[in-house]
Design an enzyme around this catalytic site. Structure first.
Site, PDB file in Angstrom:
ATOM      1  N   HIS A 262      -5.321  39.503  34.502  1.00  0.00           N
ATOM      2  CA  HIS A 262      -4.760  39.547  35.964  1.00  0.00           C
ATOM      3  C   HIS A 262      -5.343  40.713  36.948  1.00  0.00           C
ATOM      4  O   HIS A 262      -4.666  40.932  37.627  1.00  0.00           O
ATOM      5  CB  HIS A 262      -3.216  39.868  35.916  1.00  0.00           C
ATOM      6  CG  HIS A 262      -2.539  38.701  35.340  1.00  0.00           C
ATOM      7  ND1 HIS A 262      -2.150  37.519  35.938  1.00  0.00           N
ATOM      8  CD2 HIS A 262      -1.835  38.384  33.825  1.00  0.00           C
ATOM      9  CE1 HIS A 262      -1.313  36.537  35.154  1.00  0.00           C
ATOM     10  NE2 HIS A 262      -1.204  37.186  33.963  1.00  0.00           N
ATOM     11  N   ASP A 325       0.198  41.380  30.198  1.00  0.00           N
ATOM     12  CA  ASP A 325       0.459  39.943  29.632  1.00  0.00           C
ATOM     13  C   ASP A 325      -0.745  39.096  29.984  1.00  0.00           C
ATOM     14  O   ASP A 325      -1.731  39.505  30.634  1.00  0.00           O
ATOM     15  CB  ASP A 325       1.544  39.385  30.726  1.00  0.00           C
ATOM     16  CG  ASP A 325       1.321  39.411  32.219  1.00  0.00           C
ATOM     17  OD1 ASP A 325       0.904  40.357  32.420  1.00  0.00           O
ATOM     18  OD2 ASP A 325       1.413  38.530  32.928  1.00  0.00           O
ATOM     19  N   GLU A 326      -0.673  38.114  29.221  1.00  0.00           N
ATOM     20  CA  GLU A 326      -1.986  37.016  29.654  1.00  0.00           C
ATOM     21  C   GLU A 326      -2.989  37.287  29.528  1.00  0.00           C
ATOM     22  O   GLU A 326      -3.961  36.626  30.168  1.00  0.00           O
ATOM     23  CB  GLU A 326      -1.207  36.214  30.776  1.00  0.00           C
ATOM     24  CG  GLU A 326       0.094  35.594  30.602  1.00  0.00           C
ATOM     25  CD  GLU A 326       0.500  34.854  31.710  1.00  0.00           C
ATOM     26  OE1 GLU A 326       1.321  33.657  31.507  1.00  0.00           O
ATOM     27  OE2 GLU A 326       0.375  35.260  32.723  1.00  0.00           O
ATOM     28  N   ASN A 327      -3.528  38.148  28.777  1.00  0.00           N
ATOM     29  CA  ASN A 327      -4.980  38.434  28.652  1.00  0.00           C
ATOM     30  C   ASN A 327      -5.456  37.769  27.400  1.00  0.00           C
ATOM     31  O   ASN A 327      -5.025  37.984  26.211  1.00  0.00           O
ATOM     32  CB  ASN A 327      -5.233  39.881  28.428  1.00  0.00           C
ATOM     33  CG  ASN A 327      -6.811  40.361  28.093  1.00  0.00           C
ATOM     34  OD1 ASN A 327      -7.410  39.451  28.582  1.00  0.00           O
ATOM     35  ND2 ASN A 327      -7.038  41.075  27.084  1.00  0.00           N
ATOM     36  N   GLU A 377       3.575  41.399  25.070  1.00  0.00           N
ATOM     37  CA  GLU A 377       2.392  41.848  24.571  1.00  0.00           C
ATOM     38  C   GLU A 377       1.947  43.032  24.005  1.00  0.00           C
ATOM     39  O   GLU A 377       1.167  43.355  23.141  1.00  0.00           O
ATOM     40  CB  GLU A 377       1.383  41.114  25.301  1.00  0.00           C
ATOM     41  CG  GLU A 377       1.186  39.402  25.520  1.00  0.00           C
ATOM     42  CD  GLU A 377       1.809  39.050  26.814  1.00  0.00           C
ATOM     43  OE1 GLU A 377       3.014  39.715  27.063  1.00  0.00           O
ATOM     44  OE2 GLU A 377       1.527  38.024  27.272  1.00  0.00           O
TER      45      GLU A 377
END
Ligand code: ACM
Length: 711
Positions: A262, A325-327, A377
Site C-alpha cells: 500500500h 496488510d495485503e502485501n 498479517e
C-alpha cells in the site's frame, strides 16, 4: 406521510411508563423508554423531573482546567441551541442552587491513553443534576449523556430524575478514517471527532498513507508529501491542531503508516525505497497493487528510522500503526537481489520476509518509545507480546492472537465502507458470549474500530457513510454485552442521528444537496422518495458496477442513497405485520396501500426530472422498477383484500417485474425491500383465502412463504 404515521403509532404503543417496585431504593424506580446511545452500564429512572429553564446555571467543584471548562461551554451552547434559551455563561458560585453541579476529581491525562478512566456518575433529582467523575474525560462522557437525556413536553424542557453509573466495556473504541484514497479537509475530520465524542468513541485511527496518497507533511523528506499527494496533505501544524482538538474531546489519535505494501505514493518521490526500479506515479485505481518497500536494503531502514522518528515526535500517542496488510510480495518475487538476500538469510517465503521487515520496524518504534500495532498479517512467531493485532480478518484471528498473549482490536464486522445495514454491525461483538477465551485471555481483547475506507467517500459524503451507523458500533463497544435489541437500537439511532447534526455533521442534509444538484431544482420530492427506498450495492460491488478511480466525482444518486434505508425497513415491517394475522392485516393495509401508491405515482414524476437532467439518466430503470413494484404491490393487496384468486399469468408477470428490479444496475443501487415485495406477491398468489384462516394457520403458512422449504 403514511410511513410517518405508522412509526408514530408504534412509538405510542411503546411509550408505556410502568412503575416497578424497587428493593434497594426508597423511591420506586420507573421504567422509561430512554433515548440514550450508547446505553450506560447502569441506569435507573425515578418519577419526577428537573426543569431546564433560562435560569439554568452550572457550578463546578474539585478539579478545573481549560479542557474541562471548554467542554462545559460547548455543552451549554448545544443546550442553548436545542432549547432556544440564553444562559448566563458564568459559573454559579453557589453549588447548592446551580441547576447542574459538576464535580471533577482530577485532570486525568492531557493526552488521553488506553488506561484513562472514562467513568462517571450522574444523579438528577428534582432540585439539581450532579455529574461526578474521576477525570475530565469522565466529565466529557457524562455531559454527552446529560445532553441525550434532555426531554420536552408541553410543560417545557426537563431532565428526568435518574441515577446513572457508567463506564465503557472496552477501552479501545475507534473510528478509522482513510484519507489516503480520498483526502478529507481538517474541518471534516473535526466534525467527525465531535460525532465520535458524542458517541463516546475514544480513538481516531488516522490512516495517513495509501497507494493513492501520502498525506502528512514530512520536513525530513518533503518529496513524500510534495510528490505523493496532489497537494492534498496535512501540514504538521494541522496535525497538531487535530491532535489537540481530539484530546480536548478525550480522543486518542493513532497514526497509521501502511508499509511495506500500500505504499505507491511513498515511491513517487522516493523510488529508491521500492522493490522495483520505478518510476512510480500516484495510483488512481482501487485495489491491491504491487509496489512495496524493499525490506532487504539498509538505506530503507535508515530512511524509515528518520521518518518514523519524525512522526513519533509529531504524534504523542503510545501506539503507532504500521499497517502491514495485503502485501502480496510480487515485486519481491521478481527482484533477483531480494531473492538472493532471502536465500542467504534462510528466509523461506514472503511472509517470513515481512516478519523480518517488521522486526526491524519494531526496533525503530521501540527506540522511539512507541508500541506497534498492525493488521492481522503482522502476527508472526517472532512478534513481541506488546504489539497489538488489529484484526480485519475476523474474530477467530483476534481470539487466536489473544490466546497467544497479544492484545487485539476488532475491525472485521465493522467495515462501514461495505455499506451494510446498521444491524449487521451491531450484532458483531469483539468478545461474544460464546467466546471460548479464558478470563485472562479475554483481557487481551481491547475493543474495536469502525473502518471508513475511502474508495467511494469524499468530503460531501463521508458523514453519511460514517453516521449514524457508527453510533451503533460505538454502543457495541461501550455498553454491556446484554444490550442487543435491534429494534430499540434503530429507534434510538433515528433520534441520535438528528442530534449529531447539531455538531455540523452533514449525513442527513447532504442527501438533499446532492439530489438538488442532480435535478437542478428544489422540487425533488420524487427523487427523495426514490433515494429513500434504494441502497448502494454492498461489499465491493460498486466498483464492478460503476467503475471509478480516485478522480471520479462522488456526486451520483448512489452517493445520495443511504446505506440503511429506513423507508425499506418500515415497508418490511408493514408487510410482515400485514401477513402476520388477520387483525393486523386490516391495521396495515391502508398504510401499505398509501406507500405502494406513492411508488406507482413517482415514476412519471421521476421521468420528468430525468428528462431534464442527463446526470440522472441512470435513474431511469430504477424509476420504472419502482413504479412497476408499486403497481404490482397494489394489485397483490387488492387480491388479498378481496380474497380473489389472481388471474392466470399474474404471478408470472409479477415475478418478471421483481426479477427486473433485482437486476444489477449501472447506478450501483439496489432495492432492499425486494424480499418483502416477493412475500407480498407470493401471499397474494397463494393465499386468496388468507382472511378466512385461523391465526395459527395463517402464521404457519406465512412462515413458509417467508422461509420456503429448501429443495
Ligand atoms: C485491510 O482491509 N486490508 C486492512
Amino acid at each position: 406521510m403514511q410511513i410517518k404515521r405508522l412509526v408514530f403509532r408504534q412509538l405510542l404503543l411503546l411509550l408505556v411508563v410502568l412503575p416497578i417496585a424497587s428493593t434497594a431504593q426508597t423511591a420506586p424506580t420507573v421504567r422509561v423508554q430512554h433515548n440514550l446511545m450508547p446505553v450506560p452500564s447502569s441506569v435507573e429512572f425515578y418519577s419526577g423531573r428537573l426543569p431546564i429553564k433560562d435560569s439554568f446555571k452550572v457550578a463546578t467543584k474539585g478539579h478545573s482546567d481549560a479542557r474541562f471548562l471548554s467542554a462545559i461551554d460547548r455543552a451549554m451552547k448545544r443546550l442553548q441551541g436545542r432549547t432556544g434559551f440564553t444562559f448566563d455563561p458564568t459559573l454559579a458560585t453557589d453549588t447548592n442552587t446551580a441547576t447542574l453541579l459538576i464535580q471533577c476529581e482530577s485532570p486525568g491525562q492531557t493526552i488521553p491513553s488506553l488506561s484513562e478512566d472514562e467513568s462517571y456518575r450522574l444523579e438528577v433529582t428534582e432540585r439539581q443534576a450532579q455529574l461526578i467523575a474521576p477525570t475530565v474525560v469522565g466529565v466529557l462522557r457524562g455531559l454527552e449523556t446529560l445532553l441525550q437525556l434532555v426531554t420536552s413536553d408541553q410543560a417545557g424542557y426537563f431532565w428526568p430524575v435518574v441515577k446513572i453509573h457508567d463506564q465503557p466495556r472496552f477501552r479501545w473504541r475507534g473510528l478509522l478514517i482513510d484519507i489516503g484514497r480520498h483526502y478529507e479537509p481538517p474541518d471534516v475530520l473535526k466534525r467527525n471527532l465531535d460525532g465520535m465524542a458524542a458517541m463516546k468513541l475514544n480513538v481516531f485511527h488516522w490512516h495517513l498513507t495509501e497507494d493513492q496518497g501520502f498525506r502528512v507533511e514530512s520536513k525530513k523528506f518533503p518529496r513524500l508529501h510534495q510528490m505523493g499527494s496532489d497537494g492534498l496533505f496535512y501540514t504538521q501544524d494541522q496535525v497538531r491542531d487535530i491532535i489537540e482538538y481530539a484530546a480536548q474531546r478525550g480522543i486518542r489519535v493513532v497514526p497509521e503508516f501502511d508499509i511495506p505494501g500500500h505504499s505507491t505514493s511513498w515511491l513517487v518521490g522516493h523510488p529508491e525505497l521500492g522493490s522495483a526500479p520505478g518510476p512510480y506515479t500516484i495510483e488512481r485505481r482501487f485495489g491491491i497493487f504491487e509496489p512495496a518497500l524493499d525490506p532487504t536494503r539498509e538505506e530503507v531502514y535508515k530512511f524509515l528510522e528518520t521518518f518514523l522518528s519524525e512522526m513519533a515526535s509529531l504524534f504523542p500517542d503510545a501506539y503507532m500503526h504500521i499497517g502491514g496488510d495485503e502485501n502480496e510480495g510480487k515485486q519481491w518475487d521478481r527482484n533477483p537481489r531480494i531473492q538472493a538476500f532471502m536465500k542467504e538469510k534462510g528466509i523461506k517465503d514472503n511472509h517470513a520476509l515481512q516478519a523480518y521487515f517488521n522486526q526491524r520496524l519494531l526496533k525503530i518504534l521501540e527506540k522511539n518509545k512507541k508500541k506497534m500495532i498492525g493488521w492481522d498479517e503482522i502476527l508472526q512467531p517472532e512478534l513481541p507480546k506488546n504489539a497489538v493485532i488489529h484484526s480485519w480478518r475476523g474474530t477467530a484471528a483476534l481470539a487466536e492472537a489473544a490466546r497467544k498473549g497479544y492484545d487485539g482490536i476488532l475491525s472485521n464486522g465493522y467495515y462501514i465502507d461495505l455499506i451494510y445495514p446498521t444491524w449487521q454491525h451491531y450484532v458483531v461483538d469483539p468478545l461474544p458470549a460464546d467466546s471460548t477465551l479464558t478470563a485472562e485471555e479475554a483481557k487481551h481483547i481491547l475493543g474495536g474500530e469502525a473502518t471508513m475506507w475511502n474508495e467511494y467517500v469524499g468530503p460531501e459524503t463521508i458523514d453519511s457513510r460514517i453516521w449514524p451507523r457508527t453510533a451503533a458500533i460505538a454502543e457495541r463497544l461501550w455498553s454491556p454485552r446484554s444490550i442487543t435489541d435491534v429494534d430499540d437500537m434503530y429507534r434510538r439511532l433515528a433520534l441520535v442521528s438528528i442530534q449529531l447534526e447539531e455538531l455540523g455533521l452533514t449525513h442527513e442534509r447532504n442527501v438533499g444537496v446532492i439530489l438538488r444538484r442532480l435535478a437542478r431544482t428544489k422540487d425533488i420530492q420524487p427523487l427523495e422518495l426514490l433515494a429513500s427506498v434504494v441502497e448502494p450495492v454492498k461489499e465491493y460491488r460498486r466498483g464492478q458496477q460503476r467503475p471509478a478511480t480516485s478522480l471520479t466525482p462522488l456526486s451520483g444518486l448512489v452517493d445520495a442513497a443511504r446505506p440503511d434505508s429506513e423507508a425499506s425497513r418500515v415497508f418490511t415491517r408493514m408487510v410482515e405485520g400485514l401477513l402476520s394475522d388477520a387483525p393486523r392485516f386490516q391495521l396495515y393495509s391502508a398504510d401499505l396501500r398509501a406507500t405502494l401508491t406513492s411508488w406507482r405515482d413517482a415514476e412519471p414524476a421521476l421521468n420528468t426530472l430525468i428528462d431534464a437532467s442527463p446526470a440522472l439518466r441512470e435513474a431511469r430503470d430504477l424509476a420504472r422498477d419502482l413504479g412497476q413494484m408499486g403497481l404490482v404491490g397494489l394489485e397483490a393487496l387488492s387480491y388479498l383484500n378481496s380474497g380473489t384468486t389472481p388471474p392466470d399469468g399474474w404471478l408470472l408477470k409479477a415475478t418478471v417485474i421483481l426479477a427486473e428490479a433485482e437486476k444489477v444496475k449501472a447506478s450501483a443501487l439496489e432495492f432492499p425491500m425486494l424480499p418483502s415485495m416477493r412475500n407480498l406477491v407470493t401471499a397474494a398468489a397463494e393465499l386468496p383465502q388468507l382472511k378466512t384462516m385461523t391465526p395459527a394457520e395463517w402464521k404457519k403458512r406465512v412462515i413458509t412463504i417467508a422461509n420456503p422449504p429448501k429443495k
